[in-house]
Every structure is written in C-alpha cells, then in structure tokens.
Scaffold this motif. Sequence first.
Motif, PDB file in Angstrom:
ATOM      1  N   PHE A   1      39.337  52.192  32.192  1.00 31.94           N
ATOM      2  CA  PHE A   1      39.043  51.399  31.004  1.00 31.94           C
ATOM      3  C   PHE A   1      40.106  50.331  30.792  1.00 31.94           C
ATOM      4  N   ARG A   2      41.362  50.680  31.002  1.00 35.11           N
ATOM      5  CA  ARG A   2      42.432  49.681  30.853  1.00 35.11           C
ATOM      6  C   ARG A   2      42.260  48.545  31.846  1.00 35.11           C
ATOM      7  N   ARG A   3      41.828  48.857  33.059  1.00 38.75           N
ATOM      8  CA  ARG A   3      41.695  47.812  34.082  1.00 38.75           C
ATOM      9  C   ARG A   3      40.614  46.792  33.743  1.00 38.75           C
ATOM     10  N   LEU A   4      39.666  47.150  32.874  1.00 41.46           N
ATOM     11  CA  LEU A   4      38.614  46.206  32.514  1.00 41.46           C
ATOM     12  C   LEU A   4      39.171  44.954  31.842  1.00 41.46           C
ATOM     13  N   ALA A   5      40.394  45.050  31.310  1.00 38.58           N
ATOM     14  CA  ALA A   5      41.006  43.885  30.651  1.00 38.58           C
ATOM     15  C   ALA A   5      41.238  42.742  31.624  1.00 38.58           C
ATOM     16  N   ALA A   6      41.344  43.023  32.906  1.00 37.11           N
ATOM     17  CA  ALA A   6      41.605  41.988  33.917  1.00 37.11           C
ATOM     18  C   ALA A   6      40.467  41.906  34.924  1.00 37.11           C
ATOM     19  N   LYS A   7      39.246  42.237  34.458  1.00 37.88           N
ATOM     20  CA  LYS A   7      38.067  42.087  35.308  1.00 37.88           C
ATOM     21  C   LYS A   7      37.113  41.085  34.671  1.00 37.88           C
ATOM     22  N   THR A   8      36.485  40.292  35.525  1.00 35.56           N
ATOM     23  CA  THR A   8      35.624  39.194  35.085  1.00 35.56           C
ATOM     24  C   THR A   8      34.379  39.699  34.383  1.00 35.56           C
ATOM     25  N   GLN A   9      34.017  39.032  33.280  1.00 39.05           N
ATOM     26  CA  GLN A   9      32.711  39.204  32.660  1.00 39.05           C
ATOM     27  C   GLN A   9      31.778  38.131  33.238  1.00 39.05           C
ATOM     28  N   VAL A  10      31.927  36.888  32.825  1.00 43.51           N
ATOM     29  CA  VAL A  10      31.230  35.751  33.448  1.00 43.51           C
ATOM     30  C   VAL A  10      32.260  34.792  34.013  1.00 43.51           C
ATOM     31  N   HIS A  11      33.202  34.396  33.175  1.00 42.05           N
ATOM     32  CA  HIS A  11      34.289  33.522  33.609  1.00 42.05           C
ATOM     33  C   HIS A  11      35.426  34.382  34.167  1.00 42.05           C
ATOM     34  N   THR A  12      36.155  33.854  35.132  1.00 42.49           N
ATOM     35  CA  THR A  12      37.249  34.592  35.751  1.00 42.49           C
ATOM     36  C   THR A  12      38.236  35.061  34.690  1.00 42.49           C
ATOM     37  N   ALA A  13      38.582  36.352  34.735  1.00 40.50           N
ATOM     38  CA  ALA A  13      39.491  36.928  33.753  1.00 40.50           C
ATOM     39  C   ALA A  13      40.808  36.153  33.740  1.00 40.50           C
ATOM     40  N   GLY A  14      41.260  35.793  32.520  1.00 38.20           N
ATOM     41  CA  GLY A  14      42.522  35.084  32.375  1.00 38.20           C
ATOM     42  C   GLY A  14      42.404  33.575  32.414  1.00 38.20           C
TER      43      GLY A  14
ATOM     44  N   PRO B   1      33.343  45.965  39.879  1.00 40.71           N
ATOM     45  CA  PRO B   1      34.479  45.629  40.743  1.00 40.71           C
ATOM     46  C   PRO B   1      35.161  44.345  40.288  1.00 40.71           C
ATOM     47  N   PRO B   2      36.186  43.898  41.004  1.00 39.00           N
ATOM     48  CA  PRO B   2      36.765  42.577  40.704  1.00 39.00           C
ATOM     49  C   PRO B   2      35.703  41.481  40.828  1.00 39.00           C
ATOM     50  N   PHE B   3      35.848  40.439  40.029  1.00 46.99           N
ATOM     51  CA  PHE B   3      35.030  39.216  40.103  1.00 46.99           C
ATOM     52  C   PHE B   3      33.583  39.423  39.667  1.00 46.99           C
ATOM     53  N   GLY B   4      33.331  40.431  38.837  1.00 47.26           N
ATOM     54  CA  GLY B   4      32.019  40.583  38.218  1.00 47.26           C
ATOM     55  C   GLY B   4      30.896  40.788  39.214  1.00 47.26           C
ATOM     56  N   HIS B   5      29.728  40.209  38.903  1.00 46.37           N
ATOM     57  CA  HIS B   5      28.553  40.406  39.761  1.00 46.37           C
ATOM     58  C   HIS B   5      28.747  39.739  41.125  1.00 46.37           C
ATOM     59  N   ASN B   6      29.566  38.720  41.198  1.00 43.95           N
ATOM     60  CA  ASN B   6      29.881  38.106  42.482  1.00 43.95           C
ATOM     61  C   ASN B   6      30.547  39.128  43.402  1.00 43.95           C
ATOM     62  N   GLY B   7      31.487  39.887  42.849  1.00 43.28           N
ATOM     63  CA  GLY B   7      32.143  40.934  43.625  1.00 43.28           C
ATOM     64  C   GLY B   7      31.201  42.062  43.981  1.00 43.28           C
ATOM     65  N   GLU B   8      30.264  42.347  43.093  1.00 46.62           N
ATOM     66  CA  GLU B   8      29.288  43.408  43.357  1.00 46.62           C
ATOM     67  C   GLU B   8      28.435  43.065  44.580  1.00 46.62           C
ATOM     68  N   VAL B   9      28.032  41.814  44.678  1.00 49.01           N
ATOM     69  CA  VAL B   9      27.241  41.375  45.836  1.00 49.01           C
ATOM     70  C   VAL B   9      28.038  41.528  47.127  1.00 49.01           C
ATOM     71  N   ALA B  10      29.312  41.123  47.078  1.00 46.29           N
ATOM     72  CA  ALA B  10      30.151  41.211  48.279  1.00 46.29           C
ATOM     73  C   ALA B  10      30.354  42.658  48.707  1.00 46.29           C
TER      74      ALA B  10
END
Length: 401
Positions: free
Chosen positions: A37-50, A95-104
Amino acid sequence: MIESDAERWVPEPAKDTGYGRTPYQRDRARVLHSAGFRRLAAKTQVHTAGSDDFLRTRLTHSLEVAQISREMGARLGCDPDVVDVAGLAHDLGHPPFGHNGEVALDEAARACGGFEGNAQTLRVLTRLEAKVDGAGLNLTRASLDAASKYPWPRTAGQRKFGVYDDDLPVFEWLRRGAPGERRTCLEAQVMDWADDVAYSVHDVEDGVHGGYILLETLLADADERAELCADVARTYSDQPADVLQEALAHLLADDAVAPACGYDGSHRAQAALKRMTSALTGRFVAAAVAATKAGRPVRRYDADLVVPARERHQCALLKGMALRYVMRPRAAEDWYARQRQILTELVELLCRRAPDFLDPVFASWWRTAADDTARLRVVVDQVASLTDPAAVRWHHRLTTA
C-alpha cells in the motif's frame, strides 16, 4: 455477515487487545499498514508518478475509491469496513507505470500465464505481503471476495481475470459459497462502481488541470462531440453513438460543468473544477444507491448493484475523454515506449542474474521454485512490486553493472 465470512485462510488465535475490533476492521488495518500500500504512492495512475504535485497516484486514487466505496456500501447496508478494504486493496497488484506497465509484463510473463493487475492483487494479498507466513495478509474470506473484481482464471480471449493458476487453491477457498462461477458479491460490485466513478471523474479533473481536456471545446464543437461518442461506443460502451450523444448533452448541460469551462488554473477555476467533480461523484453514487436500495441491509450475495443507464453512459463518456485527450496522446510519447522497454529488459536481466539481484524475500522464493516457469513468476512478482522510480533505478543498475 455469517461466521464463515470472517474465516481466514490460515487460522489465527483469537486476539483480545481490549479494542473490540471486528475481523474486518483488522483487515482494513492490515492493508493500510502493508508495504504494498505504501508503494502505491510512487506508482502511476494516469500521469507518471511525481510529474505534478496536483495529479493523482495509485495511492491517492485508492484512498478515493475506498472513501466512495465505504459511503456507498454503508448506505446500502454493507459492512463498511469490508467495502473500505476492497477499495484500499483493489490496485495493490498494479505494476510500475500503470496500465502501460501491465501490458509490458503480460507479454514478458507469457510463459508463466501472463500478468493482470487484478490477479496480481490477489497474489499480493494472499501470498506476497509479509504478515502471515504462506498467506500474505491473511484477510478474511469476505474481504478477499470483495476485492475480487474478476473472480475467474484466464481463459482464451479473456483480457481481464482475477487469479493465476498457482493461486487457485486460496481462490477456491475464498469463493466458497458463491452462487455462481462469475457472480461477484455486492461489496465487489460497490468497489467496482466506486473505482469507475473515481477514475473517470478524477482523470477528467486531472486532464482539465493539465490542459489536456478543454470542456469548452466540447461545448462548442458538435463534430467533436460526435467523434467522442463514436470513440466511446467502440471502447467503453455497448451503446450506439446516438444514445451516448444524448447522455453527453445532459452531462455538458449540467449546472456544475459550465463553470469548469475555460480553466485557467486560478483559485476560482480550481474551485469550480472541484465543484464539478464533487457533483458528478455524488450524483453517480446516489443514483446507484437509489436504484439498488431494497429497504433493508443488503450484503454479499443478497443483491446486485443497479446503476441507471444514464449514469453508466456518462461515466463511460468521462473515461472516453481521458482516453481520447490524455492517454492516447501521451502513449505516443517516447517515454511511454521507454517504460515498456525498461520493464521488459528488467524481467530478462533478472531471469539471467537471479537470485543475486533479487530482494532477499524473492531470492528465497526463486531458490525453492520448482521449475523455470515458477522462477519466471517470482521475477515478475519482483518487478511488479517496484515503484516507478525504483524500476528506473534497478534498470540502470542492472544495465551498467
């Protein structure tokens, strides 16, 4: 709730801390205090986290889904902590990078059954999180079932699924008592609608703030409205474009939408945009509660959530706005292709260099894995657990070592 709803995959001794907490309150605390749950703070929703302090991450999105789920579930008579847990936990497997990462990762994991964020969520909750050895967070049956949006394994041609083959034992346990193979419990349906409402409304809010979505253009351009509706009919709705046109007209005529047009980032504009998101969220939730209300508390398999057609169509239209004006244009950027390359190469590099470069917990699982297929799954679990910045750092370290 009945007694079996509160059962855990691994029985635990009774706890008497003097607080009188229910099993579902304990579930909620376990998710909130988890590393995933803590790691979700640095995972993308739509726009790159940060990339922008205003924009949502997976963590803020999950908190919003939990809040909407809790209030909607409580109004229907669900246990509020069960729907809260479902909202908090529903994206733990992303995963990292949202749905883009899911596809990869789905492509990289083809030899071990692919990758899907919802199936990974079940794996995180029941195996990967470190709370109870061999059982992850060891949540109750009711909470695990509520977090299962797609309660079925992968089948040919099925894009969404909720369990990998090697997680079937715990999946079959949590689904005990379900009246049908693909029937989701009411709490999962509440969470699913809360997720749709949250990301459709909030992605549009973020898109307007970022300058990607111009509501005033939609109001002024009939051709663009028609093209948007045709787009949504192909991607998010089974309704023809003319039905969506009517729903869009009602949406744009809403008293809360017009003040949000011409957004310029000022305090007044931000307030108008927030009023729009609040009004739409409240309306979508209230419509579902009113249509579902049975006059008595309903939970688990007592009822199905009913969402009126207009609200469902308008939610699809908001998703279409985010897709058409934000996600597709950004997906053409070089950085999005680079994200997929980073994750693909990470899996390849770790498969060659494991267990040395894995975190200790994943290294131990890699050493005890039965075969190459199981070892690939461990590597994918490791990569999926990373935040966006960590994936970039790991890739740099492995490609320069």
